[in-house]
Design a protein around this motif. Structure first.
Motif, PDB file in Angstrom:
ATOM      1  N   GLY A   1       2.563  -9.092 -12.330  1.00 39.76           N
ATOM      2  CA  GLY A   1       3.719  -9.879 -12.717  1.00 39.76           C
ATOM      3  C   GLY A   1       5.034  -9.142 -12.552  1.00 39.76           C
ATOM      4  N   ARG A   2       6.105  -9.880 -12.860  1.00 36.57           N
ATOM      5  CA  ARG A   2       7.439  -9.316 -12.718  1.00 36.57           C
ATOM      6  C   ARG A   2       7.752  -8.427 -13.922  1.00 36.57           C
ATOM      7  NH1 ARG A   2      13.049 -12.796 -12.051  1.00 36.57           N
ATOM      8  NH2 ARG A   2      14.443 -10.985 -11.772  1.00 36.57           N
ATOM      9  N   ARG A   3       8.309  -7.244 -13.675  1.00 36.13           N
ATOM     10  CA  ARG A   3       8.624  -6.304 -14.748  1.00 36.13           C
ATOM     11  C   ARG A   3      10.132  -6.299 -14.973  1.00 36.13           C
ATOM     12  NH1 ARG A   3       3.808  -3.368 -15.176  1.00 36.13           N
ATOM     13  NH2 ARG A   3       4.737  -1.847 -16.598  1.00 36.13           N
ATOM     14  N   ARG A   4      10.534  -6.680 -16.180  1.00 32.55           N
ATOM     15  CA  ARG A   4      11.956  -6.786 -16.491  1.00 32.55           C
ATOM     16  C   ARG A   4      12.571  -5.427 -16.879  1.00 32.55           C
ATOM     17  NH1 ARG A   4      11.880 -11.454 -20.893  1.00 32.55           N
ATOM     18  NH2 ARG A   4      10.049 -10.227 -21.501  1.00 32.55           N
ATOM     19  N   THR A   5      11.723  -4.480 -17.240  1.00 34.65           N
ATOM     20  CA  THR A   5      12.224  -3.161 -17.635  1.00 34.65           C
ATOM     21  C   THR A   5      11.557  -2.089 -16.780  1.00 34.65           C
ATOM     22  OG1 THR A   5      10.493  -2.965 -19.324  1.00 34.65           O
ATOM     23  CG2 THR A   5      12.639  -3.831 -20.031  1.00 34.65           C
ATOM     24  N   PRO A   6      12.239  -0.979 -16.564  1.00 35.65           N
ATOM     25  CA  PRO A   6      11.646   0.083 -15.751  1.00 35.65           C
ATOM     26  C   PRO A   6      10.505   0.780 -16.494  1.00 35.65           C
ATOM     27  CG  PRO A   6      13.697   0.847 -16.749  1.00 35.65           C
ATOM     28  CD  PRO A   6      13.579  -0.619 -17.069  1.00 35.65           C
ATOM     29  N   GLY A   7       9.633   1.371 -15.711  1.00 37.31           N
ATOM     30  CA  GLY A   7       8.586   2.187 -16.313  1.00 37.31           C
ATOM     31  C   GLY A   7       7.423   1.408 -16.877  1.00 37.31           C
ATOM     32  N   LEU A   8       6.696   2.055 -17.768  1.00 35.90           N
ATOM     33  CA  LEU A   8       5.529   1.439 -18.394  1.00 35.90           C
ATOM     34  C   LEU A   8       5.940   0.562 -19.568  1.00 35.90           C
ATOM     35  CD1 LEU A   8       3.112   4.532 -18.570  1.00 35.90           C
ATOM     36  CD2 LEU A   8       3.096   2.691 -16.870  1.00 35.90           C
ATOM     37  N   ARG A   9       5.073  -0.420 -19.865  1.00 32.26           N
ATOM     38  CA  ARG A   9       5.237  -1.199 -21.080  1.00 32.26           C
ATOM     39  C   ARG A   9       4.574  -0.456 -22.240  1.00 32.26           C
ATOM     40  NH1 ARG A   9       3.242  -5.940 -17.435  1.00 32.26           N
ATOM     41  NH2 ARG A   9       5.212  -6.924 -16.797  1.00 32.26           N
ATOM     42  N   ARG A  10       4.976  -0.813 -23.454  1.00 29.57           N
ATOM     43  CA  ARG A  10       4.399  -0.157 -24.631  1.00 29.57           C
ATOM     44  C   ARG A  10       2.887  -0.341 -24.691  1.00 29.57           C
ATOM     45  NH1 ARG A  10       8.902  -2.099 -29.103  1.00 29.57           N
ATOM     46  NH2 ARG A  10      10.403  -0.396 -28.744  1.00 29.57           N
ATOM     47  N   GLU A  11       2.427  -1.567 -24.363  1.00 27.02           N
ATOM     48  CA  GLU A  11       0.986  -1.814 -24.430  1.00 27.02           C
ATOM     49  C   GLU A  11       0.222  -0.985 -23.398  1.00 27.02           C
ATOM     50  OE1 GLU A  11       2.875  -5.554 -22.443  1.00 27.02           O
ATOM     51  OE2 GLU A  11       3.348  -4.083 -24.029  1.00 27.02           O
TER      52      GLU A  11
END
Length: 317
Positions: A47-57
């Motif tokens: 999917g599309r990532r709105r923030t850079p880097g890894l997600r918290r999950e």
């Protein structure tokens, strides 16, 4: 108006020290998470990532911790963090040695796999110690191992070159070598302070085999060390005075100074400055004796090498 970042103490001036520490920890974790792409840690990009880097999950998944718990950590919540969890987070975020050390410091938790500090004994340091002569100077680590020394220090208490390298430890020599007990004046106060400093330093190394082995060895070899160890007194390295009854030149009274050689309180250069005119004159004589001993040893080695070479030539003939 200047846009320079304000010091941390000013930014968090309205917070308690503990709140400021947790906020800095949260900010640090977010900054490290945002610099890592999913590809770097082997995760598929979905999917599309709105923030850079890894997600918290994703960090929680990689570290095998709960998503809610990790989110609280990044929200500066007042929660308990174990060393094992921090270790998992450090691995998940691909932290380097300095970043890992910073993480554990912010969490006020002892690192189960701390950075091994380099002894920092370089040719330049050895040149400095030699340049300080006739003043005695030596480099110690926080475990009280004597890592290097100049010619005057070699003969300050006993000839250190005659001591096996594995026994060149201040605590071991002070509690097991009778010469040190005779030469080191104010012995009781000096050794009590040494044990207290050692216990204070060991707080960062309690899981390390070399530290535990030294304590066990000392407790078995010296009831005197055992008695002081059981006091559980804690001290820090500081400047002060020491007196020695040197077997070659007599009473020596020094002021000693610690010069740290790294970013942490670990390896240090200790210098001994004469506290009176008598010591200043006697240290000149001790240095002259040390130079004479070294010159004699060099001459003996050269003679041995010449003899060995002559014997090899005789065999070939």
């Amino acid at each position: 108006m200047s846009t320079a970042a304000a010091p941390l103490s000013l930014v968090h001036s309205s917070l308690s020290p503990d709140q400021a520490r947790r906020r800095e920890l949260a900010t640090f974790l977010r900054s490290r998470r945002e610099r890592i792409s999913p590809e770097q840690v082997g995760l598929p990009v979905v999917g599309r990532r709105r923030t850079p880097g890894l997600r918290r999950e994703e960090v929680a998944q990689l570290a095998a911790v709960g998503v809610t718990w990790y989110t609280w950590l990044e929200q500066s919540r007042d929660i308990q963090v174990s060393a094992q969890v921090l270790d998992a987070i450090a691995r998940a975020l691909l932290l380097g040695p300095n970043e890992r050390s910073h993480l554990f410091s912010l969490a006020e938790t002892q690192d189960p796999a701390p950075i091994t500090m380099c002894p920092t004994i370089t040719p330049a340091l050895e040149t400095i110690m030699k340049g300080l002569e006739p003043l005695p100077a030596a480099a110690y680590n926080s475990r009280c191992d004597v890592l290097a020394y100049n010619r005057t220090y070699r003969h300050l208490i006993t000839d250190l070159e005659a001591v096996p390298s594995e026994d060149r430890n201040l605590l071991w020599l002070a509690f097991t070598d009778p010469t040190w007990k005779r030469v080191l004046l104010d012995y009781e106060a000096a050794t009590s302070a040494m044990v207290a400093r050692f216990r204070g330093a060991m707080a960062e190394h309690v899981a390390e085999a070399s530290w535990k082995s030294l304590v066990k060895r000392l407790r078995l070899a010296s009831p005197e060390f055992e008695e002081k160890w059981q006091r559980h007194e804690v001290g820090l390295s500081s400047h002060g005075e020491k007196r020695f009854l040197n077997p070659h030149v007599g009473l020596l009274h020094f002021e000693f100074t610690h010069l740290w050689l790294g970013p942490k309180v670990s390896t240090r250069l200790v210098t001994y400055t004469p506290a009176d005119d008598e010591t200043r004159e006697r240290i000149e004589r001790l240095h002259a004796y040390a130079v004479e001993v070294e010159e004699r040893e060099v001459e003996e080695r050269e003679q041995e090498q010449a003899q060995e070479q002559a014997e090899r030539q005789a065999v070939r003939v």
